[in-house]
Write a protein that holds these residues in place. Structure first.
Motif, PDB file in Angstrom:
ATOM      1  N   ARG A  21     -16.297  44.279  35.073  1.00  0.00           N
ATOM      2  CA  ARG A  21     -17.574  43.229  35.381  1.00  0.00           C
ATOM      3  C   ARG A  21     -18.901  43.951  35.431  1.00  0.00           C
ATOM      4  O   ARG A  21     -19.718  43.473  35.271  1.00  0.00           O
ATOM      5  N   GLU A  24     -20.345  44.722  32.201  1.00  0.00           N
ATOM      6  CA  GLU A  24     -20.952  43.289  31.642  1.00  0.00           C
ATOM      7  C   GLU A  24     -22.393  43.105  31.985  1.00  0.00           C
ATOM      8  O   GLU A  24     -23.331  42.920  31.598  1.00  0.00           O
ATOM      9  N   LEU A  25     -22.426  43.335  33.474  1.00  0.00           N
ATOM     10  CA  LEU A  25     -23.830  43.420  34.346  1.00  0.00           C
ATOM     11  C   LEU A  25     -24.967  44.519  33.628  1.00  0.00           C
ATOM     12  O   LEU A  25     -25.877  44.125  33.507  1.00  0.00           O
ATOM     13  N   ILE A  27     -24.740  46.034  30.785  1.00  0.00           N
ATOM     14  CA  ILE A  27     -25.114  45.585  29.364  1.00  0.00           C
ATOM     15  C   ILE A  27     -26.154  44.362  29.367  1.00  0.00           C
ATOM     16  O   ILE A  27     -27.297  44.742  28.768  1.00  0.00           O
ATOM     17  N   ASP A  28     -25.876  43.342  30.117  1.00  0.00           N
ATOM     18  CA  ASP A  28     -26.909  42.314  30.133  1.00  0.00           C
ATOM     19  C   ASP A  28     -28.225  42.897  30.757  1.00  0.00           C
ATOM     20  O   ASP A  28     -29.235  42.328  30.430  1.00  0.00           O
ATOM     21  N   GLY A  29     -28.100  43.615  31.859  1.00  0.00           N
ATOM     22  CA  GLY A  29     -29.307  44.100  32.711  1.00  0.00           C
ATOM     23  C   GLY A  29     -30.293  44.870  31.537  1.00  0.00           C
ATOM     24  O   GLY A  29     -31.543  44.843  31.362  1.00  0.00           O
ATOM     25  N   LEU A  31     -30.052  44.732  28.235  1.00  0.00           N
ATOM     26  CA  LEU A  31     -30.751  43.844  27.077  1.00  0.00           C
ATOM     27  C   LEU A  31     -31.882  43.241  27.725  1.00  0.00           C
ATOM     28  O   LEU A  31     -32.776  43.028  26.919  1.00  0.00           O
ATOM     29  N   TYR A  32     -31.760  42.551  29.028  1.00  0.00           N
ATOM     30  CA  TYR A  32     -32.833  41.921  29.518  1.00  0.00           C
ATOM     31  C   TYR A  32     -34.145  42.900  29.689  1.00  0.00           C
ATOM     32  O   TYR A  32     -35.258  42.378  29.439  1.00  0.00           O
ATOM     33  N   GLN A  35     -35.623  43.226  26.252  1.00  0.00           N
ATOM     34  CA  GLN A  35     -36.446  42.136  25.791  1.00  0.00           C
ATOM     35  C   GLN A  35     -37.827  41.684  26.425  1.00  0.00           C
ATOM     36  O   GLN A  35     -38.821  41.515  26.019  1.00  0.00           O
ATOM     37  N   TYR A  64     -19.665  44.043  22.850  1.00  0.00           N
ATOM     38  CA  TYR A  64     -21.063  43.533  23.028  1.00  0.00           C
ATOM     39  C   TYR A  64     -22.143  44.217  21.903  1.00  0.00           C
ATOM     40  O   TYR A  64     -23.336  43.395  21.816  1.00  0.00           O
ATOM     41  N   HIS A  67     -24.373  41.478  19.814  1.00  0.00           N
ATOM     42  CA  HIS A  67     -25.384  40.951  21.021  1.00  0.00           C
ATOM     43  C   HIS A  67     -26.486  42.006  20.955  1.00  0.00           C
ATOM     44  O   HIS A  67     -27.872  41.744  20.899  1.00  0.00           O
ATOM     45  N   THR A  71     -30.235  41.743  19.395  1.00  0.00           N
ATOM     46  CA  THR A  71     -31.514  41.842  20.516  1.00  0.00           C
ATOM     47  C   THR A  71     -32.433  43.062  20.053  1.00  0.00           C
ATOM     48  O   THR A  71     -33.505  42.902  20.028  1.00  0.00           O
TER      49      THR A  71
END
Length: 73
Positions: A21, A24-25, A27-29, A31-32, A35, A64, A67, A71
Motif C-alpha cells: 500500500r 503504491e502511494l 509511486i502515485d505521489g 508521479l503526481y 506532472q 507500475y 504508468h 507519464t
C-alpha cells in the motif's frame, strides 16, 4: 524538497519495510509531483530521485512501469 527527503530516507533506511500500500502511494505521489512540476530545471532532479526510488524497489516496481513510462514521456 519532498523528493529529496524521500531519497534520503530510501538511501539511509532502504525500501525493504515498504508494504504494498505504501509502495503504491509512493509511486502515485512521485508521479503526481513529476506532472505538477513547474520549472524544467526540476525535471533532472525529479528523474534522478525517481530513479533512486525505482532502483530501491527493484522487482516490486514492475506493475507500475507502464504508468511510469507513460507519464515520463
Amino acid at each position: 524538497m519532498v523528493m529529496e527527503t524521500i531519497e534520503k530516507v530510501i538511501v539511509n533506511l532502504g525500501a525493504s519495510d515498504i508494504d504494498s500500500r505504501l509502495e503504491e502511494l509512493l509511486i502515485d505521489g512521485i508521479l503526481y509531483a513529476f506532472q505538477e512540476q513547474i520549472m524544467n530545471d526540476d525535471a533532472n532532479v525529479m528523474l534522478n530521485e525517481f530513479g533512486i526510488v525505482v532502483n530501491a524497489l527493484g522487482q516490486r516496481v514492475k506493475p507500475y512501469l507502464p504508468h511510469i513510462c507513460g507519464t515520463i514521456k
